[in-house]
Design an enzyme around this catalytic site. Structure first.
Site, PDB file in Angstrom:
ATOM      1  N   GLU A  88       0.946  -1.222  -0.096  1.00 39.90           N
ATOM      2  CA  GLU A  88      -0.172  -0.236   0.076  1.00 39.90           C
ATOM      3  C   GLU A  88       0.846   1.232   0.054  1.00 39.90           C
ATOM      4  OE1 GLU A  88      -4.135  -0.002   1.980  1.00 39.90           O
ATOM      5  OE2 GLU A  88      -2.834   0.931   3.431  1.00 39.90           O
ATOM      6  N   GLU A 103       2.062   1.688  -3.590  1.00 38.17           N
ATOM      7  CA  GLU A 103       0.918   2.081  -4.259  1.00 38.17           C
ATOM      8  C   GLU A 103       0.720   3.654  -3.940  1.00 38.17           C
ATOM      9  OE1 GLU A 103      -2.711  -0.016  -3.429  1.00 38.17           O
ATOM     10  OE2 GLU A 103      -3.455   1.434  -5.346  1.00 38.17           O
ATOM     11  N   CYS A 108      -8.269  -2.122   4.008  1.00 41.11           N
ATOM     12  CA  CYS A 108      -8.307  -3.158   4.884  1.00 41.11           C
ATOM     13  C   CYS A 108      -9.568  -3.675   5.584  1.00 41.11           C
ATOM     14  CB  CYS A 108      -7.204  -2.892   6.196  1.00 41.11           C
ATOM     15  SG  CYS A 108      -5.940  -1.943   5.560  1.00 41.11           S
ATOM     16  N   SER A 159      -7.343   1.752  -2.566  1.00 43.54           N
ATOM     17  CA  SER A 159      -5.962   0.982  -2.937  1.00 43.54           C
ATOM     18  C   SER A 159      -6.524  -0.349  -3.066  1.00 43.54           C
ATOM     19  CB  SER A 159      -5.170   0.749  -1.572  1.00 43.54           C
ATOM     20  OG  SER A 159      -4.390  -0.210  -1.514  1.00 43.54           O
ATOM     21  N   LYS A 171     -15.245  -9.800   8.086  1.00 44.60           N
ATOM     22  CA  LYS A 171     -14.317 -10.775   7.880  1.00 44.60           C
ATOM     23  C   LYS A 171     -14.908 -11.991   7.299  1.00 44.60           C
ATOM     24  CE  LYS A 171     -10.559  -8.109   8.226  1.00 44.60           C
ATOM     25  NZ  LYS A 171      -9.758  -7.567   6.942  1.00 44.60           N
ATOM     26  N   GLU A 174     -16.006 -11.059   3.731  1.00 45.15           N
ATOM     27  CA  GLU A 174     -14.827 -10.868   2.943  1.00 45.15           C
ATOM     28  C   GLU A 174     -14.143 -12.163   2.350  1.00 45.15           C
ATOM     29  OE1 GLU A 174     -10.967  -9.415   4.938  1.00 45.15           O
ATOM     30  OE2 GLU A 174     -11.106  -8.103   3.499  1.00 45.15           O
ATOM     31  N   GLU A 214     -13.775 -12.510  -5.276  1.00 47.17           N
ATOM     32  CA  GLU A 214     -12.591 -11.837  -5.577  1.00 47.17           C
ATOM     33  C   GLU A 214     -11.425 -12.492  -4.526  1.00 47.17           C
ATOM     34  OE1 GLU A 214     -14.996 -10.014  -4.579  1.00 47.17           O
ATOM     35  OE2 GLU A 214     -15.700  -8.760  -5.855  1.00 47.17           O
ATOM     36  N   CYS A 250     -10.460  -1.608  14.672  1.00 46.28           N
ATOM     37  CA  CYS A 250     -10.617  -3.229  14.769  1.00 46.28           C
ATOM     38  C   CYS A 250     -10.835  -3.561  16.443  1.00 46.28           C
ATOM     39  CB  CYS A 250      -9.756  -4.072  14.138  1.00 46.28           C
ATOM     40  SG  CYS A 250      -9.481  -3.569  12.606  1.00 46.28           S
TER      41      CYS A 250
END
Ligand code: SF4
Ligand code: SF4
Ligand code: SF4
Length: 571
Positions: A276, A279, A296, A316, A355, A358, A363, A500
């Site tokens: 990141e 990037e 994230c 990102s 999560k 996710e 993907e 988190c």
């Protein structure tokens, strides 16, 4: 102002409710619908008190204190009223306490015991509803809902989403997604903040404890755990362990119950920073899309897909640390170990319900191999250990397996709002200037303020940063960005307020002091480490030398980067 409570004189500032004042005075008043920081609704009336001159009992959570007021908080009339309210609630409630996910932490169960409430079979007019298990993250069981509205308010006021609301009236009142859709078809972002405020078992995560035990019992599988940064500062609360970092104890516990390897998600947090940070520098120096926004937090990702798809190019392309770690376990480590990645099962221990969503996104796989197979929340981790009769208190500190177990302090602070930005800036400084940042503690991005701003000098470049946590704050930030009111180069957003450490899968606490303590522990872990910059992590350097080449390389993109897509704004 001067008031009298239960016959004793008190002095308080103006602007308090009776409940606020009683709590300041250490006088306990039970509540159900009320929650600090949410708009009081006064709907459940458990908190009723007597006020001289008032004809009826008044809800203390919504009743303002006034000069000379005389209040009683625990008379027989009050106790009878509270008991009756709870008896009405349990008359229309499944008696499932033995198997309920919230047994022993359920506020309704506790109140029923404290008030001596009894089942009244003669009142029984039971409603029964189907359980909504459509979401990969949450289960809604309306049969256990007591219509307190906390979930509705947290979803609307804190997360700015409004995925659920009251519907119908009187005895028929329910809390549902719009048009009675199942939750998976709505704009719910799976953040789990509603689970954390629900006083009963009406909302819970989709449990994966049984599935984990089945995998541990399957011969021929290599079962690998990864532990997220914020789990280690909260799991101890469920075992009465005070240590700042329980990860070493948890590593031992997981090995005892049969995990073959235990890796540290903090390693992948370092990897995320390498990708990141590079990037960001590339975008800054090549005219790329700015501000770059972190990716994230999976609740945040679904939020932007629904509500701000125009900013998807700003995200990102990095996967989250959970997914990067899974991709490296199967794509890099398994090969080094001569293991078939299809026989490697990755179980993530996460503070987060999103999560789970996710991990099952289409993907999140490489060549048909899923990065992560099972996600357990911190609460589920405690249940898993208890199912094996393993008490964290009796475990001995053990080290993570290598090489995906070595991490820096920069990886550790991913668990707090501002942590990703701080970790990224530590590495971006090196990438831009060739020198390490002198003061690694970037205080301007720390703490629980909903939106924080900082300008950081990277050599001659002045990087304008913003950090937001809680999606209502994220909405406000993106709205001001769209109006041109604010300009930034880099934005960190986490879906849960505080990051988190206050994720939807963490132990339920309503206490700001407890969250402050988790925050303190996260920064203490970082401060206590020799290695505090992701780019200094020798295992990360070796991963690039052996496998990935350099940050943002073709191989890195294949395993560690992804893309997202717009979703409808309404159901
Ligand atoms: S929600 Fe509470 S009262 Fe209801 S079954 Fe579960 S533990 Fe028992
Ligand atoms: S998980 Fe989050 S978005 Fe979904 S209903 Fe709960 S609070 Fe709202
Ligand atoms: S689901 Fe839980 S928080 Fe929401 S109204 Fe029902 S009991 Fe209250």
């Amino acid at each position: 102002m001067n008031v009298e409570i239960n016959g004793a004189p008190y002095q308080f500032d103006n602007g308090l409710t009776i409940l606020d004042a009683c709590r300041k005075a250490g006088i306990d008043i039970p509540t159900l619908c009320h929650l600090k920081n949410l708009t009081p609704s006064g709907s459940c009336r458990i908190c009723v008190v007597e006020v001289d001159g008032a004809r009826t009992l008044v809800p203390s959570c919504a009743y303002p204190l006034s000069e000379g007021m005389k209040v009683r908080t625990n008379t027989e009339r009050i106790r009878d009223a509270r008991k009756l309210i709870v008896e009405l609630l349990i008359a229309n409630h499944p008696q499932d306490c033995l198997s309920c996910s919230r047994s022993l932490t359920c506020e309704l169960q506790k109140l029923a015991q404290e008030l001596g409430a009894e089942p009244r079979p003669q009142w029984k007019e039971r409603r029964t509803y189907p359980v909504d298990a459509s979401s990969p993250s949450l289960v809604r069981d309306s049969n256990k809902c007591i219509i307190c509205g906390r979930c509705v308010r947290v979803c609307e006021e804190v997360q700015g989403i409004g995925a659920i609301d009251f519907t119908k009236r009187g005895f028929q009142t329910m809390v549902l997604p719009a048009f009675n859709e199942d939750l998976a078809s709505t704009t719910c972002v799976n953040c789990g903040q509603c689970i954390k405020v629900c006083p009963t078992g009406a909302l819970s995560e989709s449990f994966a404890v049984r599935e984990t035990i089945d995998v541990l019992n399957t011969k021929g599988k290599t079962v690998v755990a990864q532990i997220a940064p914020a789990v280690r500062v909260a799991l101890g609360e469920l075992f009465g362990v005070d240590e700042d970092n329980v990860a070493p104890l948890l590593v031992d516990a997981l090995r005892r119950i049969g995990f073959d390897y235990v890796f540290d998600t903090n390693f992948a947090a370092d990897l995320t920073i390498m990708e990141e940070g590079s990037e960001l520098v590339h975008r800054l120096t090549s005219g790329g899309v700015l501000p770059m926004i972190t990716s994230c937090s999976p609740g945040w990702i679904k939020f932007i897909e629904h509500f701000f798809p125009q900013y998807l190019p700003n995200l990102s392309s990095c996967k989250s640390p959970q997914q990067m770690q899974g991709a490296m376990i199967k794509g890099y480590w398994a090969k080094r170990m001569n293991l078939d990645p299809r026989q490697v099962h990755v179980v993530s221990l996460m503070p987060c319900t999103a999560k789970k969503f996710e991990a099952q996104r289409p993907e999140m796989e490489v060549d048909g191999i899923r990065d992560v197979d099972i996600v357990l929340t911190t609460r589920e981790v405690a249940r898993l250990l208890k199912a094996y009769d393993v008490d964290l208190k009796t475990c001995r500190p053990a080290a993570f397996d290598h090489p995906l177990g070595e991490a820096s302090g920069a990886g550790a602070i991913f668990g707090a709002t501002g942590g990703v930005a701080e970790a990224a800036l530590r590495t971006a400084h090196k990438l831009v200037t060739g020198r390490d940042l002198e003061n690694l503690d970037i205080e301007a991005v720390r703490g629980f303020t909903g939106v924080k701003e900082a300008t950081i000098a990277l050599g001659d470049l002045r990087l304008r940063c913003a950090v937001a946590s809680g999606l209502a704050n994220a909405r406000q930030l993106l709205t001001s960005l769209g109006s041109g009111e604010r300009k930034y180069d880099f934005i960190e957003i986490m879906a849960c307020p505080g990051g988190c450490l206050n994720g939807g899968g963490q132990p339920t606490v309503f206490d700001v002091d407890a969250l402050q303590e988790r925050l303190r522990k996260i920064y203490a872990i970082d401060a206590g480490m020799q290695l505090r910059r992701s780019h200094d992590n020798p295992s990360i350097q070796k991963l690039y030398a052996d496998f990935l080449g350099k940050p943002n390389s073709e191989t890195a993109h294949r395993f560690l980067h992804t893309h997202y897509h717009p979703r409808p704004e309404k159901v």
